[in-house]
Design a protein around this motif. Structure first.
Motif, PDB file in Angstrom:
ATOM      1  N   ARG A 104     -29.248  22.897 -19.547  1.00 35.78           N
ATOM      2  CA  ARG A 104     -29.138  22.744 -18.097  1.00 35.78           C
ATOM      3  C   ARG A 104     -28.767  21.314 -17.692  1.00 35.78           C
ATOM      4  NH1 ARG A 104     -34.925  25.107 -16.993  1.00 35.78           N
ATOM      5  NH2 ARG A 104     -34.575  24.472 -14.822  1.00 35.78           N
ATOM      6  N   HIS A 105     -28.764  20.395 -18.652  1.00 36.76           N
ATOM      7  CA  HIS A 105     -28.393  19.007 -18.384  1.00 36.76           C
ATOM      8  C   HIS A 105     -26.949  18.708 -18.799  1.00 36.76           C
ATOM      9  CE1 HIS A 105     -32.192  16.987 -17.143  1.00 36.76           C
ATOM     10  NE2 HIS A 105     -32.728  18.041 -17.718  1.00 36.76           N
ATOM     11  N   LEU A 106     -26.195  19.719 -19.161  1.00 39.02           N
ATOM     12  CA  LEU A 106     -24.850  19.489 -19.676  1.00 39.02           C
ATOM     13  C   LEU A 106     -23.749  19.618 -18.633  1.00 39.02           C
ATOM     14  CD1 LEU A 106     -25.040  21.287 -23.154  1.00 39.02           C
ATOM     15  CD2 LEU A 106     -25.487  18.892 -22.586  1.00 39.02           C
ATOM     16  N   ASP A 107     -24.109  19.845 -17.386  1.00 37.57           N
ATOM     17  CA  ASP A 107     -23.095  20.032 -16.340  1.00 37.57           C
ATOM     18  C   ASP A 107     -22.180  18.825 -16.192  1.00 37.57           C
ATOM     19  OD1 ASP A 107     -23.773  22.587 -15.731  1.00 37.57           O
ATOM     20  OD2 ASP A 107     -24.985  22.098 -13.970  1.00 37.57           O
ATOM     21  N   ASP A 108     -22.712  17.638 -16.430  1.00 35.41           N
ATOM     22  CA  ASP A 108     -21.926  16.422 -16.230  1.00 35.41           C
ATOM     23  C   ASP A 108     -21.165  15.980 -17.477  1.00 35.41           C
ATOM     24  OD1 ASP A 108     -22.781  16.260 -13.591  1.00 35.41           O
ATOM     25  OD2 ASP A 108     -24.544  15.071 -14.124  1.00 35.41           O
ATOM     26  N   VAL A 109     -21.225  16.783 -18.537  1.00 31.40           N
ATOM     27  CA  VAL A 109     -20.505  16.438 -19.771  1.00 31.40           C
ATOM     28  C   VAL A 109     -19.233  17.271 -19.826  1.00 31.40           C
ATOM     29  CG1 VAL A 109     -20.628  16.259 -22.268  1.00 31.40           C
ATOM     30  CG2 VAL A 109     -22.714  16.011 -20.911  1.00 31.40           C
ATOM     31  N   PRO A 110     -18.063  16.667 -19.674  1.00 37.17           N
ATOM     32  CA  PRO A 110     -16.813  17.429 -19.668  1.00 37.17           C
ATOM     33  C   PRO A 110     -16.266  17.692 -21.062  1.00 37.17           C
ATOM     34  CG  PRO A 110     -16.341  15.127 -19.250  1.00 37.17           C
ATOM     35  CD  PRO A 110     -17.844  15.235 -19.385  1.00 37.17           C
ATOM     36  N   ASP A 111     -15.414  18.699 -21.133  1.00 35.10           N
ATOM     37  CA  ASP A 111     -14.616  18.955 -22.336  1.00 35.10           C
ATOM     38  C   ASP A 111     -15.465  19.088 -23.600  1.00 35.10           C
ATOM     39  OD1 ASP A 111     -12.391  19.336 -23.929  1.00 35.10           O
ATOM     40  OD2 ASP A 111     -12.006  17.195 -24.176  1.00 35.10           O
ATOM     41  N   ILE A 112     -16.345  20.092 -23.609  1.00 36.09           N
ATOM     42  CA  ILE A 112     -17.150  20.336 -24.802  1.00 36.09           C
ATOM     43  C   ILE A 112     -17.026  21.797 -25.241  1.00 36.09           C
ATOM     44  CG2 ILE A 112     -18.847  18.521 -24.443  1.00 36.09           C
ATOM     45  CD1 ILE A 112     -20.728  20.650 -23.261  1.00 36.09           C
ATOM     46  N   THR A 113     -17.214  21.997 -26.542  1.00 37.22           N
ATOM     47  CA  THR A 113     -17.325  23.334 -27.117  1.00 37.22           C
ATOM     48  C   THR A 113     -18.755  23.500 -27.600  1.00 37.22           C
ATOM     49  OG1 THR A 113     -15.011  23.413 -27.813  1.00 37.22           O
ATOM     50  CG2 THR A 113     -16.547  24.896 -28.942  1.00 37.22           C
ATOM     51  N   VAL A 114     -19.396  24.583 -27.186  1.00 36.13           N
ATOM     52  CA  VAL A 114     -20.797  24.818 -27.541  1.00 36.13           C
ATOM     53  C   VAL A 114     -20.918  26.100 -28.356  1.00 36.13           C
ATOM     54  CG1 VAL A 114     -23.138  25.200 -26.694  1.00 36.13           C
ATOM     55  CG2 VAL A 114     -21.579  23.694 -25.427  1.00 36.13           C
ATOM     56  N   VAL A 115     -21.539  25.978 -29.508  1.00 42.16           N
ATOM     57  CA  VAL A 115     -21.862  27.144 -30.338  1.00 42.16           C
ATOM     58  C   VAL A 115     -23.372  27.305 -30.320  1.00 42.16           C
ATOM     59  CG1 VAL A 115     -21.823  28.127 -32.655  1.00 42.16           C
ATOM     60  CG2 VAL A 115     -19.863  26.806 -31.825  1.00 42.16           C
ATOM     61  N   THR A 116     -23.842  28.496 -30.019  1.00 47.29           N
ATOM     62  CA  THR A 116     -25.290  28.714 -29.950  1.00 47.29           C
ATOM     63  C   THR A 116     -25.654  30.110 -30.436  1.00 47.29           C
ATOM     64  OG1 THR A 116     -27.240  28.635 -28.498  1.00 47.29           O
ATOM     65  CG2 THR A 116     -25.195  29.506 -27.544  1.00 47.29           C
ATOM     66  N   ASN A 117     -26.857  30.229 -30.950  1.00 45.28           N
ATOM     67  CA  ASN A 117     -27.403  31.546 -31.294  1.00 45.28           C
ATOM     68  C   ASN A 117     -28.475  31.950 -30.292  1.00 45.28           C
ATOM     69  OD1 ASN A 117     -29.310  29.605 -32.256  1.00 45.28           O
ATOM     70  ND2 ASN A 117     -30.208  31.167 -33.590  1.00 45.28           N
ATOM     71  N   SER A 118     -28.461  31.293 -29.116  1.00 44.74           N
ATOM     72  CA  SER A 118     -29.455  31.562 -28.079  1.00 44.74           C
ATOM     73  C   SER A 118     -28.831  32.281 -26.898  1.00 44.74           C
ATOM     74  CB  SER A 118     -30.079  30.245 -27.603  1.00 44.74           C
ATOM     75  OG  SER A 118     -30.822  30.450 -26.412  1.00 44.74           O
ATOM     76  N   ILE A 119     -29.343  33.445 -26.587  1.00 48.56           N
ATOM     77  CA  ILE A 119     -28.874  34.202 -25.434  1.00 48.56           C
ATOM     78  C   ILE A 119     -29.140  33.415 -24.154  1.00 48.56           C
ATOM     79  CG2 ILE A 119     -29.205  36.325 -24.102  1.00 48.56           C
ATOM     80  CD1 ILE A 119     -30.038  37.650 -26.779  1.00 48.56           C
ATOM     81  N   ARG A 120     -30.307  32.792 -24.068  1.00 51.78           N
ATOM     82  CA  ARG A 120     -30.678  32.037 -22.871  1.00 51.78           C
ATOM     83  C   ARG A 120     -29.775  30.825 -22.663  1.00 51.78           C
ATOM     84  NH1 ARG A 120     -35.738  33.852 -20.087  1.00 51.78           N
ATOM     85  NH2 ARG A 120     -36.618  35.385 -21.522  1.00 51.78           N
ATOM     86  N   VAL A 121     -29.478  30.111 -23.732  1.00 48.36           N
ATOM     87  CA  VAL A 121     -28.604  28.950 -23.632  1.00 48.36           C
ATOM     88  C   VAL A 121     -27.206  29.374 -23.193  1.00 48.36           C
ATOM     89  CG1 VAL A 121     -27.397  27.171 -24.973  1.00 48.36           C
ATOM     90  CG2 VAL A 121     -29.862  27.495 -25.248  1.00 48.36           C
ATOM     91  N   ALA A 122     -26.699  30.454 -23.781  1.00 46.88           N
ATOM     92  CA  ALA A 122     -25.373  30.947 -23.420  1.00 46.88           C
ATOM     93  C   ALA A 122     -25.325  31.341 -21.943  1.00 46.88           C
ATOM     94  CB  ALA A 122     -24.996  32.139 -24.294  1.00 46.88           C
ATOM     95  N   ASP A 123     -26.398  31.933 -21.436  1.00 51.36           N
ATOM     96  CA  ASP A 123     -26.457  32.300 -20.020  1.00 51.36           C
ATOM     97  C   ASP A 123     -26.379  31.073 -19.115  1.00 51.36           C
ATOM     98  OD1 ASP A 123     -26.531  35.006 -20.396  1.00 51.36           O
ATOM     99  OD2 ASP A 123     -28.709  35.185 -20.253  1.00 51.36           O
ATOM    100  N   VAL A 124     -27.095  30.009 -19.504  1.00 50.53           N
ATOM    101  CA  VAL A 124     -27.075  28.769 -18.714  1.00 50.53           C
ATOM    102  C   VAL A 124     -25.667  28.183 -18.659  1.00 50.53           C
ATOM    103  CG1 VAL A 124     -27.830  26.360 -18.684  1.00 50.53           C
ATOM    104  CG2 VAL A 124     -29.487  28.176 -19.103  1.00 50.53           C
TER     105      VAL A 124
END
Length: 269
Positions: A115-135
């Motif tokens: 939830r703190h990543l809104d201000d970080v531009p141009d990133i690729t995120v890989v996650t195994n978390s359903i909750r993180v992916a939703d955010v």
């Protein structure tokens, strides 16, 4: 007097049943459900906590954690150390540079971090978390989110062979790992065997490992080790970490970052 005692026991049984079912209860929800005052519910929680049946937290109570295979559900963990997790997450987010590919494990701390990543531009995120992916779900053209497949755990993590296989084919700049516990010897641990295998695959996919763990995680030991303390390039914790733990961690991890928790946040909790 006897009727009051019976009613108190009945309420406490209802509370315990709910804790066993979902892992956590909230005072305001119990007030509505049981039709009693806020103070009455808090007294019930005090009684249950003194008997060792629940653990009181801000705004409610959770199931008791202690054994190496205990794994509270996401909702139970999400009400613990809120201010600390937020401070840790804000500090960790500052480590990311634009154009970075990062991995994020499952857990309530990493969910807060996302939830703190809104201000970080141009990133690729890989996650195994359903909750993180939703955010992180968004139409932003400068962000790519990859959710691994797998079997769902109580922490809303996707684990197992499908998740492991997908992670082993990836090469990430940084991995942000949430943990159940950390201790000298066992290292960073989890109570879920399947989750530990997936987390290890995530760690191996990253060039740099950043562990996010509030001070309450120190001394807790899950059944399975994810990584040794020395494998963390960075550990971000909070100022509540004990002096002896701070000394051990400073000597073992690559860099120890202690996030300040604003006094206003402490008061709010």
């Amino acid at each position: 007097m006897y009727d009051c005692v019976v009613l108190a026991r009945q309420r406490q049984e209802v509370i315990l049943d709910e804790v066993r079912r979902s892992g956590a209860v909230q005072v305001h929800a119990l007030v509505t459900r049981l039709g009693v005052s806020d103070m009455t519910i808090r007294r019930d929680l005090d009684v249950l906590a003194k008997r060792g049946l629940v653990e009181k937290v801000y705004g409610g109570a959770t199931s008791v954690v202690g054994r190496s295979t205990d794994e509270p559900g996401f909702e139970a963990k999400s009400v613990r150390a809120l201010a600390e997790k937020d401070a840790i997450s804000a500090r960790a987010a500052s480590l990311i540079r634009p154009g970075t590919a990062i991995g994020i494990s499952a857990g309530t701390t990493t969910w807060t971090f996302a939830r703190h990543l809104d201000d970080v531009p141009d990133i690729t995120v890989v996650t195994n978390s359903i909750r993180v992916a939703d955010v992180l779900r968004t139409d932003r053209p400068d962000r790519t989110v990859v959710l691994t497949g797998g079997v769902r755990t109580p922490s809303d993590a996707l684990v197992g062979p499908v998740a492991v296989q997908s992670l082993r084919s990836l090469h990430l700049d940084m991995v942000f790992l949430g943990v159940h516990g950390m201790a000298d010897g066992p290292g960073f641990t989890t109570p879920n065997l399947n989750e530990s295998e997936t987390d290890r695959a995530l760690v191996e996919a990253g060039g740099r490992l950043v562990v996010l763990a509030d001070h309450t995680k120190w001394g807790m030991v899950g059944i399975s080790t994810i990584a040794d303390l020395s494998e963390a390039d960075v550990l971000v914790t909070d100022e509540g970490i004990a002096d002896d733990a701070r000394e051990i961690l400073a000597a073992r991890v690559g860099e120890l970052i202690v996030a300040d928790v604003p006094e206003s946040a402490r008061v709010a909790e």
